[in-house]
Write a protein that holds these residues in place. Structure first.
Motif, short mmCIF file in Angstrom:
data_model
loop_
_atom_site.label_atom_id
_atom_site.label_comp_id
_atom_site.label_asym_id
_atom_site.label_seq_id
_atom_site.Cartn_x
_atom_site.Cartn_y
_atom_site.Cartn_z
N THR A 179 -3.76 -3.59 -8.96
CA THR A 179 -2.89 -4.46 -8.19
C THR A 179 -2.44 -3.72 -6.95
OG1 THR A 179 -2.18 -5.57 -10.17
CG2 THR A 179 -0.74 -5.75 -8.27
N GLN A 180 -2.63 -4.33 -5.81
CA GLN A 180 -2.13 -3.75 -4.57
C GLN A 180 -1.08 -4.67 -4.01
OE1 GLN A 180 -5.02 -2.48 -1.75
NE2 GLN A 180 -6.20 -1.33 -3.23
N GLN A 181 -0.40 -4.20 -2.93
CA GLN A 181 0.53 -5.11 -2.29
C GLN A 181 0.30 -5.13 -0.79
OE1 GLN A 181 4.21 -3.33 -3.67
NE2 GLN A 181 4.70 -2.57 -1.65
N PHE A 238 2.25 3.78 -2.82
CA PHE A 238 2.59 2.74 -1.86
C PHE A 238 1.85 1.43 -2.10
CE2 PHE A 238 3.68 6.78 -0.03
CZ PHE A 238 4.94 6.54 0.48
N GLY A 239 0.99 1.43 -3.12
CA GLY A 239 0.34 0.19 -3.50
C GLY A 239 -0.58 -0.41 -2.46
N GLY A 240 -1.11 0.40 -1.56
CA GLY A 240 -1.91 -0.19 -0.51
C GLY A 240 -3.09 0.67 -0.10
N TYR A 247 -1.45 -8.41 -4.90
CA TYR A 247 -2.73 -9.05 -5.13
C TYR A 247 -3.60 -8.14 -5.97
CZ TYR A 247 -4.46 -6.26 -1.16
OH TYR A 247 -4.80 -5.25 -0.30
N HIS A 248 -4.57 -8.77 -6.60
CA HIS A 248 -5.37 -8.07 -7.58
C HIS A 248 -6.77 -7.82 -7.06
CE1 HIS A 248 -6.03 -6.74 -11.62
NE2 HIS A 248 -7.23 -7.27 -11.55
#
Ligand SMILES: Nc1ncnc2c1ncn2[C@@H]1O[C@H](COP(=O)(O)OP(=O)(O)O)[C@@H](O)[C@H]1O
Ligand SMILES: Nc1ncnc2c1ncn2[C@@H]1O[C@H](COP(=O)(O)OP(=O)(O)O)[C@@H](O)[C@H]1O
Ligand SMILES: Nc1ncnc2c1ncn2[C@@H]1O[C@H](COP(=O)(O)OP(=O)(O)O)[C@@H](O)[C@H]1O
Lengths: 112, 410, 410, 410, 112, 112
Positions: free
Chosen positions: A43-45, B399-401, A51-52
């Motif tokens: 899962t990223q953002q 940071f999820g990115g 979003y997956h």
């Protein structure tokens, strides 16, 4: 001759290369690929929204080897690429009928 | 009151502040360019955070600790939250106190952003926040007080015009202490302790950063006159020529050492020249400024080598060498090349002696306190991310990115 | 002495110098963006080198050759190493000599960096060093002396306010001569001599470059007043509107010629407008400035086409068209549109005649001397890298690196 | 006449204009970074086009509609083509009319470039051209006339120092109206109407954009004083601290809402703080400026969420939230926090009331007229590209190019 | 039908494409890969420090052709891709059992 | 076991993935490739000059499946990837002799 295709974790490529080296098995071709399977994706953002991504980066190693070496090479790859967690990858073995070396035109076992 | 304000000086200091501001973009891009794409969001967030947080912390507490009171060691709380600052002239200057504060605030945050490059690719974001808050809120203000705020070093006659020591060495030595506790990146040293190259990801970004820093330095050094005097053009020239000299020297050395001219070291050499000229920029001739730049460019190449290969310290962007070591050299070079009292230019050693005292004292305070801060953080919330996080990259984990989601990467 | 210095003017010239400095980042990024990723380190190293080296060479020898003495053709060595420059006013101005020097030094280096784009992707780094040293140290100073340093063209009344000829044409014609000797890139023309497109690698970088150049031009042109007068706002406006006109014209033309609006030509058109307005910016109305920009934007599209398809000359970034051809047009446009003595605006042709003489004389001197320099280099150390090096890219071969090590490239 | 010109003020306004100019590079890079690589040429062409076209249109018609005549609703044509503007002082100021025009021209174009981000990745280039021409040539001038040009809102005492409403809300509400007609990007909402993340392509570019905007805002706000007064340092400080506060608030919120600190929202938060402080920057204390920034940073996170998830409106870069919503908040915050007449600071509600009237009136006029413009375009030449074009990307289809030809993309 | 996989030098792709064109053999799929073998790798530098990259960029061309054309195609590739220096690459030939054209659903030899 | 290699349009990957999902066929490896065939390539422009690119971006999906599922999977891919215009792609089926799961060392049908 057989083609060994190993899909492994990107972070394991150095270990696998080193293990194959010590087997004297230098020739190989690698490709950046993405894969999915049992492993769940990440899962990223983006600007706060999540979003997956189900396709995760993997590395595919292709080696064409003499038939008699297949087991040894496969085992070496398994040992050096394993972490024990889903996503470690797969190895596929398939037949190769002919091999040529572009530089010399040598064929088959001489060409590997 | 308004009688005493010089609006021309005021405008100059404002413009210089804006130029120092853009150095933060310079640091952001050069540090992002010189590290790997899996840590780009991480480094950018840290650098942008630094100027945002730094502006606030310096307003709340840093400014007053640096620039108030009569203390020899540290200021007091009379300007807490910059209460009492207005448009009346700052003592000794012809610019409003507000303008003086703005310029100083921009400076303070640069010392923290220097650290960001050295600790890149492995520090926890929360730990970095703590380190930089302590630096901007306490360590930097103390040194600024010593040297520019009426403290003991200024009484001694220590000369650091625009901050080779106050800003750059403070940043560099904090970086040094922090990375000692932090340790090298995964894979930086092989099993025999031999350093390995870990290439950054974007030379274009790095070059943007270097030239923006050079650009911003025209505010950093000439602005430190805090007035628009006839001496300002000289300061701009010495700044420019030292940058040029640093770059050319480093480029040439790498060519003759390693066989090929090296862009990374070239950019580092330019910064080395800039850092070195920061202390002496107002008191040396353009010709000596060129010499200072050339020497700094040579120093930085060997310092990077030494820190990496001998000290086994991992500094991804060379911040310790550029800011710490060349900041030290620049401070000393006042005592060597100053037109007024340099050892080489005038034969007198007294200024050199003062410069040495100040540099060493700064090193002592900063290094020891940063070491304590880093150690305490390490023992409490932890300084470093786990190995898997580091290998996957800080972007995706902390940071999820992904900084370049459209591109296929290695 | 200090009576005569105007500190407001001094500040203006300093700030203008900084803005001209940032044009070097503009050139670096636009040229890097418009060439391939296998040559990015190469082009960046060359452009950053140019400002570093240029600052030094112009200080050592260029300035004195341009701005000293009574000679009609070239200055003397009285300001060698800028000895004797200080904070007293430069003759005829109210700013310190040091400020005048700084502004001129920033200018000189831009003419060399123009060449870098045209010779990109195939020149040897060592050969480029020589070309640019001769340009900044000798060729540029001669022309600057003729036009701005009291030489024969200034006596004639030749008007080149901010350097359409002195800076841009000099760069453009040097580029032309050098690429004639250098030859086109591998693959630029097919076996029938038909030009092929060789796409650059990063439109974002190119756009950064173009807008930074536009930004820097606000120092280049308005700063050339060398004082802050009431005329300066007009100069800023003519500069801005010509840039706008050049861009819009080029964008529109490519749309109607090729079917799609073309970003590369759009950016070139903006620069064409800026180069063209550089000579007349202080003597034309905003309305005529718009016309000049529009014409330049049209010229550049056809000039690029002509140079490539008819002359079979390979200029990867369009430097010859933008700086050489539009520099020429801009110089002439003084004689056409000047409010004081333009042919179209006033009916008098005498200024136009002088502008033609100056442009042609400059072309003659620069083109021939650059041709000789390039030929001599070619016959000695060699001007061009071997074919394999060119095919692999200059980065990996000459500079040992990769500008985007994390990315998979074609 | 020349008696009345203050050259110091003139220089300040020129430099501020240049800083506002560089905001266009900021918008270009942040919008390019936050959208996908298949639309990079498209967004860059649009943004660069905006400053080029805007400079021309505002010179031709926009300026005169905004700043001439006695009308309460709109100016007249007395300055058509800026005829009559010269170096005599602009009424009420001590700077040449030309300088006033340049500053205003830079402002006008920014309101159009705001729209570009919201309509990104799906608007037809020709349609965008029309929207932006109407905006710079008519809508913006009307609002500018109301508030800064002697119109009815200025008579009412409406206070919008540097354009939270005039520039930012006008851009934001135009964007809102246009995207309502335009509709969301392909794939933005799934079959249940749930919004999906569509990641941009280059965080480095986005960060360059954000910090260049912050940098340029030092011209936008302090320059709006249109003179260099003792109040200018305060304006620079409030601007800076609101940016810092906006960023820190947004970063913190995303951390506690979504689990991870979010770089995209962090950058948006900084811009939110800047937009909000634009109206009150000259009349609030640094402490209240920090509060305004913090609130704006919180608002922007929830506004983005609300507009996307509740209103089902697709705004790729958050332009409506940043410029529209925070522009509104900033305008209101004058009535809340102004040192002279804020509700919270002084207890008086009258200014707040005027601020509300002005904001709502502006919203009404801009939203309705933009809706009509967009609808008319949609029914004539069409507002939106066909679905296949959108899926393939605008670069290859509308502009015939690829922004990163050397790289392998997903 | 056979699948021919040729690993070649990236700089040879234009030549190989042209040679295959003149054979009337247009359909192909290429992939960016990295390979190692006898060729030694390259040394790069980063901020003055040198490092070795053993995986070098190569291009993999995949063509599925009728069995009778295999020799001709292989020879054409060898001729057009050869430089005579180590690193020229390899060609592997392996069996393909079925081929489908997505657009039409045609199969096998009609689908190639 | 067989290996199915499908070359498809990049814009179809989501549809194909979804279709395979609903078949319960999750495991796959994808690669970014470039291909040419009947489809004509695209014309781009650079600073006003046009040029032709004949290799267009495609996605290669590789799935190793039990022999009995081949037809079903192939048909599913054809249906979900088809647009009817040239350039839709090809599917190749070839033999695989052995499959290993790296994580567990399981082999063949258990490992898929
Ligand atoms: N049936 C398949 N065909 C092709 N590749 C596969 C298949 N199943 C898995 N893979 C590849 O192997 C990788 C690892 O598989 P996964 O199921 O996630 O882990 P594990 O094998 O450890 O259970 C996937 O990411 C994908 O690249
Ligand atoms: N056994 C192998 N299996 C798969 N690919 C190989 C093998 N051996 C070589 N290759 C590929 O062929 C390329 C060229 O091989 P190399 O040994 O360097 O040159 P040469 O074949 O001319 O001796 C390698 O970079 C690699 O991509
Ligand atoms: N003989 C072949 N061998 C390998 N790949 C092929 C072959 N023919 C076509 N392809 C791949 O299939 C893609 C689509 O083929 P194309 O002929 O353009 O469309 P269609 O199959 O609809 O006629 C090509 O871009 C290429 O990647």
């Amino acid at each position: 001759m057989k083609k060994i295709e190993a899909i492994i974790r990107p972070e394991k490529i150095q270990d696998v290369k080193a293990a194959l080296d010590s087997l004297g098995c230098v020739g190989m071709t690698i490709t950046e690929v993405k894969g999915r399977g049992k492993q769940g994706g990440v899962t990223q953002q983006w600007r706060g929204r999540q979003y997956h991504i189900d396709l995760l980066p993997k590395i595919k190693i292709e080696l064409v080897v003499k038939t008699k070496y297949v087991d040894k090479v496969v085992n070496t790859i398994i040992e050096s690429a394993k972490t024990g967690q889903t996503g470690d990858g797969k190895i596929f073995v398939s037949p190769v009928e002919k091999v040529y070396r572009v530089r010399t035109g040598e064929i088959d076992e001489e060409a590997i | 009151m308004s009688m005493e304000i010089n609006l021309l000086d005021t405008m100059w200091v404002l413009i210089a502040s804006f130029l120092v501001f853009i150095m933060h973009l310079g640091f952001t891009t050069i540090e992002a360019g010189l590290t790997r794409s899996k840590n780009t969001i991480s480094i950018i967030t840290k650098n942008v955070f630094t100027i945002a947080m730094g502006s606030i912390i310096f307003m709340v507490i840093g400014f007053t600790l640096a620039f108030s009171g009569e203390g020899k060691l540290i200021g007091d709380l009379s300007y807490f939250m910059i209460n009492g600052l207005d448009s009346s002239p700052w003592p000794g200057l012809m610019i409003p106190a507000m303008a003086f504060f703005l310029f100083q605030a921009m400076f303070a945050a640069t010392s923290a952003t220097i650290v960001s490059g050295a600790v890149a690719e492995r520090i926890k974001f929360s730990a970095y926040i703590l380190v930089s808050v302590v630096l901007v809120g306490l360590i930097y203000p103390i040194i600024a007080h010593w040297i520019w705020g009426g403290g003991w070093l200024s009484s001694l006659g220590f000369h650091d015009f625009a901050g080779s020591t106050v800003v750059h060495s403070v940043g560099g030595w904090t970086a040094l202490a922090t990375v000692i506790i932090l340790g090298p990146r995964f894979g930086k040293f092989d099993s025999n302790g031999k350093p390995q190259a870990i290439a950054g990801h974007n030379i274009g970004l790095a070059a943007i950063g270097c030239l923006l820093l050079w650009f911003g330095w025209f505010g950093f050094n000439p602005g430190s006159e805090l007035a628009l005097t006839e001496n300002v053009p000289l300061i701009a020239i010495t700044t420019n020529i030292a940058a040029a000299g640093g770059g050319i020297a480093a480029l040439t050395i790498t060519k003759f050492k390693g066989g090929k001219p090296d862009i990374g070291m070239f950019l580092n050499g330019i910064l080395a020249g800039l850092v070195a000229i920061t202390a002496p920029c107002a008191v040396v001739s353009p010709q000596w400024a060129l010499v200072i730049g050339l020497i700094a460019g040579i120093i930085v190449v060997y310092a990077v080598e030494f820190i990496e290969a001998k000290l086994k310290i991992d500094d991804p962007v060379g911040a310790i060498s550029v800011h710490g070591v060349c900041g030290f050299f620049g401070t000393i070079s006042v005592g060597l090349f100053s037109s007024a009292n340099g050892l080489i230019t005038t034969g007198s050693a007294s200024q050199l002696f003062v410069q040495l005292i100040g540099s060493v004292a700064t090193f002592g305070l900063v290094f020891v306190s940063a070491l304590i801060v880093a150690k305490v953080i390490d023992m409490t919330i932890g300084l470093r991310v786990p190995a898997e996080v580091e290998i996957k990259g800080l972007d995706i984990t902390e940071f999820g990115g992904d900084s370049y989601p459209d591109f296929i990467k290695m």
